[in-house]
Design an enzyme around this catalytic site. Structure first.
Site, PDB file in Angstrom:
ATOM      1  N   ARG A 120    -104.654  16.774  48.801  1.00 45.77           N
ATOM      2  CA  ARG A 120    -104.130  15.299  48.414  1.00 45.77           C
ATOM      3  C   ARG A 120    -102.883  15.401  47.629  1.00 45.77           C
ATOM      4  O   ARG A 120    -102.608  16.037  46.836  1.00 45.77           O
ATOM      5  CB  ARG A 120    -105.293  14.653  47.461  1.00 45.77           C
ATOM      6  CG  ARG A 120    -104.924  13.176  47.456  1.00 45.77           C
ATOM      7  CD  ARG A 120    -106.182  12.501  46.547  1.00 45.77           C
ATOM      8  NE  ARG A 120    -106.255  11.163  46.597  1.00 45.77           N
ATOM      9  CZ  ARG A 120    -106.479  10.336  45.720  1.00 45.77           C
ATOM     10  NH1 ARG A 120    -106.763  10.814  44.570  1.00 45.77           N
ATOM     11  NH2 ARG A 120    -106.482   9.125  45.684  1.00 45.77           N
ATOM     12  N   ARG A 126     -97.910   5.510  38.563  1.00 46.18           N
ATOM     13  CA  ARG A 126     -98.741   5.190  37.161  1.00 46.18           C
ATOM     14  C   ARG A 126     -99.683   6.625  37.140  1.00 46.18           C
ATOM     15  O   ARG A 126    -100.379   6.669  36.056  1.00 46.18           O
ATOM     16  CB  ARG A 126     -99.499   3.923  37.433  1.00 46.18           C
ATOM     17  CG  ARG A 126    -100.521   3.705  38.222  1.00 46.18           C
ATOM     18  CD  ARG A 126    -100.951   2.421  38.207  1.00 46.18           C
ATOM     19  NE  ARG A 126    -101.755   2.132  39.348  1.00 46.18           N
ATOM     20  CZ  ARG A 126    -103.052   2.930  40.029  1.00 46.18           C
ATOM     21  NH1 ARG A 126    -103.605   3.513  39.041  1.00 46.18           N
ATOM     22  NH2 ARG A 126    -103.608   2.436  41.095  1.00 46.18           N
ATOM     23  N   TYR A 153    -101.573   9.290  49.027  1.00 45.69           N
ATOM     24  CA  TYR A 153    -101.970   8.136  47.949  1.00 45.69           C
ATOM     25  C   TYR A 153    -100.470   7.466  47.829  1.00 45.69           C
ATOM     26  O   TYR A 153     -99.785   8.150  46.931  1.00 45.69           O
ATOM     27  CB  TYR A 153    -102.783   8.472  47.156  1.00 45.69           C
ATOM     28  CG  TYR A 153    -103.330   6.791  46.224  1.00 45.69           C
ATOM     29  CD1 TYR A 153    -103.573   5.903  47.195  1.00 45.69           C
ATOM     30  CD2 TYR A 153    -103.737   7.060  44.936  1.00 45.69           C
ATOM     31  CE1 TYR A 153    -104.133   4.696  46.573  1.00 45.69           C
ATOM     32  CE2 TYR A 153    -104.309   6.014  44.444  1.00 45.69           C
ATOM     33  CZ  TYR A 153    -104.448   4.900  45.069  1.00 45.69           C
ATOM     34  OH  TYR A 153    -105.117   3.622  44.431  1.00 45.69           O
ATOM     35  N   HIS A 177    -106.788   3.942  51.114  1.00 43.97           N
ATOM     36  CA  HIS A 177    -106.819   2.609  50.888  1.00 43.97           C
ATOM     37  C   HIS A 177    -105.654   1.388  51.595  1.00 43.97           C
ATOM     38  O   HIS A 177    -104.841   0.759  51.164  1.00 43.97           O
ATOM     39  CB  HIS A 177    -106.681   2.356  49.299  1.00 43.97           C
ATOM     40  CG  HIS A 177    -107.487   3.290  48.440  1.00 43.97           C
ATOM     41  ND1 HIS A 177    -108.487   3.837  49.099  1.00 43.97           N
ATOM     42  CD2 HIS A 177    -107.225   3.539  47.282  1.00 43.97           C
ATOM     43  CE1 HIS A 177    -109.211   4.633  48.008  1.00 43.97           C
ATOM     44  NE2 HIS A 177    -108.215   4.527  47.160  1.00 43.97           N
ATOM     45  N   ASP A 246    -115.406   4.806  46.963  1.00 41.74           N
ATOM     46  CA  ASP A 246    -114.253   5.073  45.973  1.00 41.74           C
ATOM     47  C   ASP A 246    -115.205   5.266  44.655  1.00 41.74           C
ATOM     48  O   ASP A 246    -114.615   5.215  43.478  1.00 41.74           O
ATOM     49  CB  ASP A 246    -113.248   3.904  45.443  1.00 41.74           C
ATOM     50  CG  ASP A 246    -112.002   4.308  44.646  1.00 41.74           C
ATOM     51  OD1 ASP A 246    -111.697   5.702  44.615  1.00 41.74           O
ATOM     52  OD2 ASP A 246    -111.733   3.244  43.926  1.00 41.74           O
TER      53      ASP A 246
END
Ligand code: 0GY
Length: 290
Positions: A120, A126, A153, A177, A246
């Protein structure tokens, strides 16, 4: 240390929707327990412990058979909790790890034997300090011979700057997502259409149609404003979509979703049995259990 967001739902409702046999929850995490698997010193949040036993009990309760457990940033590149869960799952879980560019081939092989099938790359500002694209590309080239893929992501506003990087990744790419669209802008907005166009142009790009709870402005239990986004991807790319809970929903501060309600969103985004079979069984089987 105390978690700095809400704990996961203590008693989710039983969903009305029953997933088909072999269904995969293709985005979930294990955290800690901290006494055995400490969190990374450089983490940006401290999660609640979310041990494998609780994840496997939730899997059974919600009607799933298998999990894809994704390494989250709070464990950094220490994949020990993930590997421990994979070993305990007896073939019913696969993993997505986080690794550095210096990882040894023997370590990659050990991860593969444990059930890891991807790495990943996190671009959410953030959550992580930035990693140079060349470093990520070097990792992607290292894992490609194992038949692994890359999970990315990012947030919608960052996609434009990432496209040249994504076109150079030598493996399949799974986007978390739906690339985090801004739901207020609507499906037809150029930002979301940029993501749709990317999937059109690159048939190696997949999307998780997950996380209505993070994206919705309407909120629980129906998360209706996210449905058109997920449904449009399921309709257009039926063979390149995945779904996940999730759990345990790290960093959720507005509300903690009832995982049963999340499962009940599935028939709204994939209305017929063929689409559900692809989303929940055939697609994740191809990517993780082939
Ligand atoms: C998610 C989302 C989040 C966190 C992480 O790796 C992570 O820490 O992915 C988030 O805060 O949006 O997919 O679990």
């Amino acid at each position: 240390m105390d978690p700095d967001y809400l704990p996961f739902h203590p008693s989710p409702s039983r969903p009305a929707y029953a997933p088909p046999p072999g269904a995969v929850d293709a985005h979930c995490h294990v955290f800690g327990p901290e006494v055995r698997f400490p969190y990374a010193p450089q983490r940006k949040y401290t999660p609640c412990d979310a041990p494998k036993e609780t994840l496997f009990a939730l899997r059974d309760y919600l009607g799933f058979e298998r999990n894809v457990i994704v390494q989250a940033t709070c464990h950094g590149t220490d994949n020990a909790a993930l590997v421990d869960a994979l070993h305990a799952a007896g073939g019913r879980a696969r993993g997505v790890a986080s690794v550095g560019p210096d990882i040894a081939d023997a370590e990659l092989l050990a991860l593969h034997e444990a059930g890891v099938r991807g790495v990943r790359f996190n671009f959410v500002k953030r959550l992580v300090d930035a990693t140079p694209h060349e470093v990520f590309l070097a990792i992607a080239h290292k894992v490609a011979p194992l038949g692994w893929h890359v999970v990315v992501y990012f947030e919608a506003e960052d996609l434009e700057d990432l496209i040249s990087f994504l076109t150079r990744v030598p493996t399949p790419i799974v986007v978390d997502h739906m690339g985090r669209p801004d739901i207020a802008k609507g499906v037809d907005h150029p930002d979301f259409q940029r993501f749709v166009n990317l999937m059109d142009a690159l048939d190696t790009v997949w999307s998780k149609v997950s996380c209505p709870e993070r994206l919705s402005l309407e909120g629980p239990p129906a998360y209706g404003d996210v449905v058109p986004f997920a449904r449009s991807l399921v309709e257009r790319f039926p063979d390149r979509v995945l779904w996940g809970t999730d759990w345990p929903h790290p960093n959720m501060k507005s509300h903690m979703p009832d995982d049963g309600s999340l499962v009940d969103v599935i028939p709204k985004i994939a209305p017929d049995r063929a689409a559900q079979q692809a989303l929940l069984v055939d697609n994740p089987s191809r990517l993780y259990w082939a």
